[in-house]
Design an enzyme around this catalytic site. Structure first.
Site, PDB file in Angstrom:
ATOM      1  N   TYR A  72      42.876  -4.473 -53.692  1.00  0.00           N
ATOM      2  CA  TYR A  72      44.050  -4.592 -52.963  1.00  0.00           C
ATOM      3  C   TYR A  72      44.475  -3.590 -52.309  1.00  0.00           C
ATOM      4  CZ  TYR A  72      48.972  -5.745 -53.379  1.00  0.00           C
ATOM      5  OH  TYR A  72      50.506  -6.030 -52.951  1.00  0.00           O
ATOM      6  N   SER A 100      52.776  -3.148 -49.168  1.00  0.00           N
ATOM      7  CA  SER A 100      52.879  -2.505 -50.669  1.00  0.00           C
ATOM      8  C   SER A 100      52.819  -0.929 -50.490  1.00  0.00           C
ATOM      9  CB  SER A 100      51.727  -3.012 -51.358  1.00  0.00           C
ATOM     10  OG  SER A 100      51.578  -2.287 -52.584  1.00  0.00           O
ATOM     11  N   LYS A 133      45.999  -3.834 -48.088  1.00  0.00           N
ATOM     12  CA  LYS A 133      47.167  -3.256 -47.867  1.00  0.00           C
ATOM     13  C   LYS A 133      46.946  -2.384 -46.663  1.00  0.00           C
ATOM     14  CE  LYS A 133      49.648  -6.571 -49.709  1.00  0.00           C
ATOM     15  NZ  LYS A 133      50.171  -7.510 -49.102  1.00  0.00           N
TER      16      LYS A 133
END
Length: 232
Positions: A150, A137, A154
């Site tokens: 998150y 991402s 990532k």
């Protein structure tokens, strides 16, 4: 991929990017092996795409389960030419002190542990000249406040993938291991979770998959040491 008849393996095919990728690869004639946790969604995908594909209920946070599935895929479909570690989880936007420990743990187990499990199981079984792609991402390269779990997961995927790319040469020449950013927002349930006001302004997953599959099949760099890859 060195041979269009080699199977494509995708984790997290029951929704979002994974389901769109499975549909697109199947439409182009590639055998697809996919996993997810929803038996009903897997059954629907099996009915939609027909014979020649293999979809199973597998939890990517269970490394032994993933390994057993990989063995069945290899036995029944052959060595995969492309493996996409796609399954992911996210939280809604909140400062980290408001994120419950169990939510943080889920994001890390799926996004990092799932990539590890897919890599451990499939990389030794991948075809000569094949590629293992981890879905990263932009937030795995540039931090996003209010999405610390998150973002952390990532960033971990990026580092893990670069380290494994160095190890892949021990298997056989030509095997690539790369992390790829989908290239901006895609209107999925995950994006709706973290960007509820704007997710609908982005392309649908099926629209995105048309270009993404072309990129994954034909425009991946030839070497594993490429970094910062983004689907156009």
């Amino acid at each position: 991929m060195t041979d269009s008849r080699q199977p494509v393996v995708i984790s997290g095919v029951t929704k979002g990017l994974g389901r769109a990728l499975a549909r697109r690869f199947a439409a182009l004639g590639h055998p697809v092996a996919g996993c997810g946790r929803s038996a009903d969604a897997l059954s629907e995908l099996t009915s939609e795409l027909g014979d020649g594909h293999r979809f199973e209920r597998v939890d990517v946070t269970d490394a032994e389960w993933v390994d057993a599935w990989a063995e069945r895929v290899h036995r029944d479909l052959g060595a995969p030419g492309l493996v996409i570690a796609n399954a992911g989880a996210i939280t809604g936007q909140a400062p980290v002190w408001e994120v419950p420990p169990e939510d943080f743990d889920t994001v890390m187990r799926v996004n990092v542990g799932g990539v590890y499990a897919m890599t451990r199981a499939f990389l030794p079984r991948i075809a000569d000249g094949g590629a293992l792609v981890t879905i990263s991402s932009g937030w795995g390269r540039n931090p996003r406040g209010m999405l610390a779990a998150y973002t952390a997961s990532k960033f971990a995927v990026e580092g893990f993938t670069r380290a494994v790319a160095q190890e892949a040469a021990q298997l056989r020449p030509g095997v690539r291991v790369v992390a790829v950013d989908p290239g901006g927002g895609v209107d999925t349930a995950m994006l709706a979770t973290c960007l509820p006001e704007e997710h609908h302004t982005y392309p649908t997953a099926d629209q995105w998959a048309e270009n993404a599959v072309d990129y994954l099949l034909h425009r991946l760099p030839a070497h594993s040491d490429a970094t910062g890859l983004t689907i156009d």
